[in-house]
Structure formats: C-alpha cells, structure tokens
Scaffold this motif. Structure first.
Motif, PDB file in Angstrom:
ATOM      1  N   THR A 285       0.830  -1.207   0.000  1.00  0.00           N
ATOM      2  CA  THR A 285       0.000   0.000   0.000  1.00  0.00           C
ATOM      3  C   THR A 285       0.861   1.252   0.000  1.00  0.00           C
ATOM      4  O   THR A 285       0.575   2.230  -0.706  1.00  0.00           O
ATOM      5  CB  THR A 285      -0.939  -0.003   1.221  1.00  0.00           C
ATOM      6  OG1 THR A 285      -1.702  -1.215   1.239  1.00  0.00           O
ATOM      7  CG2 THR A 285      -1.898   1.180   1.179  1.00  0.00           C
ATOM      8  N   LEU A 286       1.947   1.224   0.770  1.00  0.00           N
ATOM      9  CA  LEU A 286       2.872   2.361   0.789  1.00  0.00           C
ATOM     10  C   LEU A 286       3.438   2.614  -0.605  1.00  0.00           C
ATOM     11  O   LEU A 286       3.472   3.756  -1.080  1.00  0.00           O
ATOM     12  CB  LEU A 286       4.001   2.071   1.772  1.00  0.00           C
ATOM     13  CG  LEU A 286       5.093   3.134   1.892  1.00  0.00           C
ATOM     14  CD1 LEU A 286       4.556   4.372   2.584  1.00  0.00           C
ATOM     15  CD2 LEU A 286       6.301   2.589   2.653  1.00  0.00           C
ATOM     16  N   GLY A 287       3.877   1.547  -1.271  1.00  0.00           N
ATOM     17  CA  GLY A 287       4.413   1.701  -2.623  1.00  0.00           C
ATOM     18  C   GLY A 287       3.374   2.138  -3.615  1.00  0.00           C
ATOM     19  O   GLY A 287       3.648   2.918  -4.540  1.00  0.00           O
ATOM     20  N   SER A 288       2.146   1.657  -3.448  1.00  0.00           N
ATOM     21  CA  SER A 288       1.071   2.038  -4.364  1.00  0.00           C
ATOM     22  C   SER A 288       0.772   3.531  -4.282  1.00  0.00           C
ATOM     23  O   SER A 288       0.553   4.194  -5.303  1.00  0.00           O
ATOM     24  CB  SER A 288      -0.192   1.237  -4.024  1.00  0.00           C
ATOM     25  OG  SER A 288      -1.262   1.595  -4.869  1.00  0.00           O
ATOM     26  N   VAL A 289       0.781   4.084  -3.067  1.00  0.00           N
ATOM     27  CA  VAL A 289       0.522   5.513  -2.908  1.00  0.00           C
ATOM     28  C   VAL A 289       1.724   6.338  -3.362  1.00  0.00           C
ATOM     29  O   VAL A 289       1.592   7.535  -3.627  1.00  0.00           O
ATOM     30  CB  VAL A 289       0.119   5.827  -1.453  1.00  0.00           C
ATOM     31  CG1 VAL A 289      -0.143   7.314  -1.243  1.00  0.00           C
ATOM     32  CG2 VAL A 289      -1.142   5.043  -1.072  1.00  0.00           C
ATOM     33  N   LEU A 290       2.885   5.713  -3.499  1.00  0.00           N
ATOM     34  CA  LEU A 290       4.029   6.403  -4.100  1.00  0.00           C
ATOM     35  C   LEU A 290       3.885   6.461  -5.619  1.00  0.00           C
ATOM     36  O   LEU A 290       4.023   7.523  -6.228  1.00  0.00           O
ATOM     37  CB  LEU A 290       5.334   5.693  -3.722  1.00  0.00           C
ATOM     38  CG  LEU A 290       6.659   6.384  -4.058  1.00  0.00           C
ATOM     39  CD1 LEU A 290       7.783   5.805  -3.228  1.00  0.00           C
ATOM     40  CD2 LEU A 290       7.041   6.270  -5.533  1.00  0.00           C
ATOM     41  N   THR A 291       3.595   5.314  -6.239  1.00  0.00           N
ATOM     42  CA  THR A 291       3.648   5.223  -7.700  1.00  0.00           C
ATOM     43  C   THR A 291       2.359   5.666  -8.395  1.00  0.00           C
ATOM     44  O   THR A 291       2.391   6.430  -9.363  1.00  0.00           O
ATOM     45  CB  THR A 291       3.969   3.783  -8.127  1.00  0.00           C
ATOM     46  OG1 THR A 291       2.958   2.898  -7.622  1.00  0.00           O
ATOM     47  CG2 THR A 291       5.335   3.349  -7.599  1.00  0.00           C
ATOM     48  N   SER A 292       1.231   5.191  -7.919  1.00  0.00           N
ATOM     49  CA  SER A 292      -0.019   5.325  -8.678  1.00  0.00           C
ATOM     50  C   SER A 292      -0.531   6.750  -8.838  1.00  0.00           C
ATOM     51  O   SER A 292      -1.093   7.078  -9.891  1.00  0.00           O
ATOM     52  CB  SER A 292      -1.103   4.445  -8.050  1.00  0.00           C
ATOM     53  OG  SER A 292      -0.692   3.095  -8.014  1.00  0.00           O
ATOM     54  N   PRO A 293      -0.399   7.646  -7.847  1.00  0.00           N
ATOM     55  CA  PRO A 293      -0.884   9.017  -8.056  1.00  0.00           C
ATOM     56  C   PRO A 293      -0.215   9.723  -9.225  1.00  0.00           C
ATOM     57  O   PRO A 293      -0.769  10.686  -9.768  1.00  0.00           O
ATOM     58  CB  PRO A 293      -0.550   9.711  -6.727  1.00  0.00           C
ATOM     59  CG  PRO A 293      -0.545   8.609  -5.725  1.00  0.00           C
ATOM     60  CD  PRO A 293       0.049   7.437  -6.461  1.00  0.00           C
ATOM     61  N   ARG A 294       0.963   9.254  -9.622  1.00  0.00           N
ATOM     62  CA  ARG A 294       1.645   9.904 -10.747  1.00  0.00           C
ATOM     63  C   ARG A 294       0.887   9.701 -12.055  1.00  0.00           C
ATOM     64  O   ARG A 294       1.145  10.404 -13.036  1.00  0.00           O
ATOM     65  CB  ARG A 294       3.070   9.370 -10.874  1.00  0.00           C
ATOM     66  CG  ARG A 294       4.110  10.068  -9.990  1.00  0.00           C
ATOM     67  CD  ARG A 294       3.903   9.885  -8.526  1.00  0.00           C
ATOM     68  NE  ARG A 294       4.950  10.529  -7.727  1.00  0.00           N
ATOM     69  CZ  ARG A 294       4.969  10.555  -6.414  1.00  0.00           C
ATOM     70  NH1 ARG A 294       3.998   9.982  -5.717  1.00  0.00           N
ATOM     71  NH2 ARG A 294       5.952  11.174  -5.756  1.00  0.00           N
ATOM     72  N   ILE A 295      -0.043   8.746 -12.103  1.00  0.00           N
ATOM     73  CA  ILE A 295      -0.885   8.592 -13.298  1.00  0.00           C
ATOM     74  C   ILE A 295      -1.765   9.818 -13.457  1.00  0.00           C
ATOM     75  O   ILE A 295      -1.776  10.472 -14.515  1.00  0.00           O
ATOM     76  CB  ILE A 295      -1.748   7.321 -13.202  1.00  0.00           C
ATOM     77  CG1 ILE A 295      -0.888   6.077 -13.077  1.00  0.00           C
ATOM     78  CG2 ILE A 295      -2.677   7.211 -14.417  1.00  0.00           C
ATOM     79  CD1 ILE A 295      -1.681   4.816 -12.766  1.00  0.00           C
ATOM     80  N   VAL A 296      -2.546  10.147 -12.421  1.00  0.00           N
ATOM     81  CA  VAL A 296      -3.445  11.294 -12.536  1.00  0.00           C
ATOM     82  C   VAL A 296      -2.677  12.606 -12.543  1.00  0.00           C
ATOM     83  O   VAL A 296      -3.116  13.590 -13.147  1.00  0.00           O
ATOM     84  CB  VAL A 296      -4.506  11.278 -11.415  1.00  0.00           C
ATOM     85  CG1 VAL A 296      -5.490  10.141 -11.623  1.00  0.00           C
ATOM     86  CG2 VAL A 296      -3.881  11.170 -10.042  1.00  0.00           C
ATOM     87  N   TYR A 297      -1.504  12.632 -11.889  1.00  0.00           N
ATOM     88  CA  TYR A 297      -0.645  13.817 -11.973  1.00  0.00           C
ATOM     89  C   TYR A 297      -0.251  14.073 -13.426  1.00  0.00           C
ATOM     90  O   TYR A 297      -0.355  15.198 -13.929  1.00  0.00           O
ATOM     91  CB  TYR A 297       0.605  13.629 -11.115  1.00  0.00           C
ATOM     92  CG  TYR A 297       1.722  14.579 -11.462  1.00  0.00           C
ATOM     93  CD1 TYR A 297       1.711  15.897 -10.998  1.00  0.00           C
ATOM     94  CD2 TYR A 297       2.788  14.175 -12.276  1.00  0.00           C
ATOM     95  CE1 TYR A 297       2.733  16.774 -11.335  1.00  0.00           C
ATOM     96  CE2 TYR A 297       3.811  15.052 -12.608  1.00  0.00           C
ATOM     97  CZ  TYR A 297       3.773  16.348 -12.131  1.00  0.00           C
ATOM     98  OH  TYR A 297       4.773  17.219 -12.483  1.00  0.00           O
ATOM     99  N   SER A 298       0.210  13.036 -14.107  1.00  0.00           N
ATOM    100  CA  SER A 298       0.619  13.173 -15.497  1.00  0.00           C
ATOM    101  C   SER A 298      -0.548  13.585 -16.385  1.00  0.00           C
ATOM    102  O   SER A 298      -0.406  14.432 -17.271  1.00  0.00           O
ATOM    103  CB  SER A 298       1.224  11.859 -15.992  1.00  0.00           C
ATOM    104  OG  SER A 298       1.664  11.966 -17.323  1.00  0.00           O
TER     105      SER A 298
END
Length: 433
Positions: A285-298
């Motif tokens: 979960t920690l890694g997911s909140v690191l990586t996945s928000p960059r999708i909507v950021y991009s």
C-alpha cells in the motif's frame, strides 16, 4: 538527487527494482499456495514457472517501451504517444482503476490478518478505523517526499521478503514425500492455475509510473523489470514448493504460509506469518501511494484531467493533490467492497493495459520522431504478438458479467474524454493530441 522540472529525481536503480518487487508481492503470496495446490497438487511449483514464462513477453515489452521515456505516466504516456489522445486517456483511466481497486483489495487483506490478533479490527467500526489509519500513514509518508518514500519501500521489501525467504531456507529441508503425496488432485486444472498466477504477477507496471522521479529511468527500466521478475518468480515457486511439501492437504489450508510456519515453529510460526502478511500488504500500500498518483498527476499536467491534479507541493516536491485523491479513492473502494470484488475488477482491467503496451512497442518502432529505446528487445514484434495473444486469451476466459464491467469502464472513460475535449474546445483551447 537531482531536480528535473518540478519533481525530484531521487529514485536510484535498486530503489526502482524494489518498487517493482513491492508492486507485485502483496497479499497474493500468502493465500495463493492453497489455491494452486487445489488446482495442480504437488506439481503446482511448475505452474508458477509456466505463468512466469507467459508473463515474460509482457514484461519485456514494457522494458523496451519504458526505456524511451523520462516523464511520469507509465502506460498512459506510452499509449498516448503511440496512439493519440483518446487511447492514451483510456490507458490512464483504466490504469487508475487498476491501482485503486488493487489498493482496496490489499487494505481488506491487511484488516483480515490484523483482526486475527486484534478481534475488534474485524468489526465494522474497527475495520473502517484500521483502514483509515493505514491510509493516513502511507499518505503522510508519501506527501513528505519521494526520497523518504522510496527508502521506506526498500525497508518494507526486505521485511516482506525475509519471512518468505526464511520459509524457503528452513522449509525445503523438511519437505516430505509423504506430505507431497497428500496433494493429489483428481482433475488438475492448469489453465485456471496459470490465469490466477498471471494476476498474482501483476503490478510490475506501477513502478514505471513515477519515471520523472527516477534518476535514469531509460537506463534502469529494463534492468529493474527483469531482475524483479526473476526475484518474484523464484520466491513464488520456492514458497509453493515449501507449502506443498510441509502442509498435508495444503488445498484446505486457509492461511497456507502460516500453516507451513506452524509445522516448523508451532504457534509462534503462525503468529510470525500473520505479522509478515500485514507487513507485506502495508508495504504494498505504501508503494502504491508512491507510484499510482503519478498517473493522474501526469494526466492533469497534460490536460486530460483537471489541471489541479498536476499540482506539486512547493516544499516537498511531490504531487500532493494527486496523492490525496488517489489515497481517498483507494480507501473508498476498500470500505465499500471486499478483497474478491476489488481483486477481480483489477485483474480484468489490467489485461487491456498490458495489451496496449505490447501494441505500443510495434507502433513506437515505426515513429522516427520518438526517442529511440535505451533497451531494444530482440525480436520485439514477435514478443509483442505473443503478449497480445496471451492477453486476448485471458480476456476470452472471462464471464459475460465481468466483460460488462470492463466495457462499462471504457464507455465511461470515453464519455469523460469527450466532455473534456468539448470543454477545451468551448473555452478556445485545443485538447492534447
């Protein structure tokens, strides 16, 4: 650590590899051995190798395509560059739902194991409170900076691998032929076993999303993906062998890794395995909140989603609004559905995005205007064709009801894309191509 635009390039090669491993190894490894034993018995470690061979073509396609890019976005960015705005939007839209539902599934597993030690966490109020606290903690860590987040993920990868490696090192010495004989299956179902394992191998693509915060993503993408796949496949196969060799009738074990540790260490082993499962799901979960928000950021940065999603915190240099939005969505899905519902939706949608990346390999090779790959896959079009065929086969095995879910998400994404495009045109702007 270097600055590149508004974000900070702080993720090194081994941090990148740890992100891939963390994105794959979550909750599945703690329940999967029993399911595989029920489907293929004592031969289930071979099923792990067959699935790893099948997923290899898809991973290699990701390795070449990712080695062309230095920006955040992952599958969204690849598909947008290869096929244009609409397909790119759909890739980002579907990737977002994959990650959100995966987070929902893993939060439910965390609560299930926590409730074994703290029964109050299994009640409705305790369940909700536990999910809120876990989500708040991982969100806070990720808001404060990508460097700290990456280092924390490194620690959790070691922590989640340690008990699994321990089971392998100590358990394989006690594998028994008599126990293996109890795993007999009347009608082995290899197809279903491989399908489940392909889902268990999923998540490697999430680590590619924050490329704008990796020091040298074009050089490191292929290395990290291939090394991580080797680590994950080895762990999955050897853990499976230890379980079917230690636990009589492993198919009926509700917590197979805990049962295997129970054979080795008694009650203390069961507790150790339960804690390991919590560590693994928390780290995921920690890694997911690191990586996945960059999708909507991009997507926000490129105008496919509202621009405020592309906001960067002035002090911590993190996409703070996207992080909070993603974490809140994942928490909502966790609270509203159990593990099975979230995991099933995530698995189905993932097949489409995998297919898009395989197709992007071929399309981008025909584009002289795109940065050449730092890693060029030998016989790349053949690997892409194999990956596409593999994804198509998996989609074809889904039920009619599951197919409708996928179709509905695609239709909703198309409507949202059309609304954004119309809004941009009405405002005198021009949507991204």
């Amino acid at each position: 650590m270097t600055h590149d635009g508004r974000l900070v390039r702080a993720i090194g090669r081994w941090d990148f590899t740890a992100l891939v491993v963390n994105g794959v190894i979550g909750s599945s490894v703690f329940g999967m051995p029993a399911v595989l034993a029920a489907l293929t018995g004592a031969w289930s470690p071979l099923a792990v190798l067959l699935a790893a061979a099948g997923i290899l073509a898809i991973v290699l396609c990701h390795a070449e395509v990712a080695s062309r890019f230095r920006e955040a976005g992952g599958t969204y960015l690849y598909a947008k560059t290869a096929f244009g705005s609409f397909v790119g939007f759909q890739a980002g839209w579907l990737s977002f739902w994959i990650r959100v539902t995966s987070m929902g599934a893993n939060l439910n597993v965390f609560v299930s194991y926590f409730a074994e030690m703290v029964p109050a966490a299994g009640r409705p109020l305790g369940r909700a409170a536990t999910m809120v606290v876990v989500t708040a903690l991982v969100t806070l860590v990720n808001l404060r900076g990508v460097r700290q987040s990456a280092r924390t993920v490194d620690v959790f990868v070691v922590a989640k691998l340690a008990p699994l490696v321990g089971l392998v090192l100590f358990g394989l010495w006690h594998v028994s032929r008599e126990v293996l004989a109890t795993q007999a299956v009347a009608r082995p179902d290899w197809t279903q076993a491989v399908l489940l394992l392909v889902f268990a191998f999923g998540g490697f693509e999430a680590a590619l999303v924050p490329a704008a915060e990796v020091r040298d993503p074009r050089r490191d993408a292929a290395f990290s993906l291939i090394v991580a796949l080797g680590i994950v496949a080895s762990v999955y196969m050897l853990v499976q062998l230890a379980v079917v060799g230690l636990v009589p009738g492993a198919a009926s074990a509700p917590a197979p890794v805990a049962a295997a540790y129970g054979v080795l260490l008694g009650a203390a082993g069961v507790t150790l395995a339960s804690v390991a499962a919590m560590v693994s799901t928390y780290g995921w979960t920690l890694g997911s909140v690191l990586t996945s928000p960059r999708i909507v950021y991009s997507m926000g940065e490129r105008g496919d989603l509202p621009a405020w999603l592309g906001h960067v915190h002035p002090r911590f240099r993190t996409p703070d609004v996207a992080i909070v939005a993603y974490a809140a969505a994942g928490l909502l899905f966790a609270l509203s559905g159990g593990f099975a519902a979230n995991a099933t939706l995530s698995a189905i949608v993932r097949l489409v995005t995998y297919g898009l990346v395989c197709a992007s390999l071929v399309a981008l090779r025909r584009r002289p205007d795109v940065t050449p790959p730092a890693f060029r896959l030998p016989a790349g079009p053949v690997a892409a064709a194999l990956g596409l065929a593999f994804c198509a086969w998996l989609v074809s095995t889904r039920t009619f009801g599951q197919a409708w879910i996928l179709g509905g998400l695609i239709a909703l994404g198309a409507a949202f894309w059309a609304a954004r495009r119309g809004g941009a045109a009405g405002a005198g702007g021009s949507p991204a191509v």
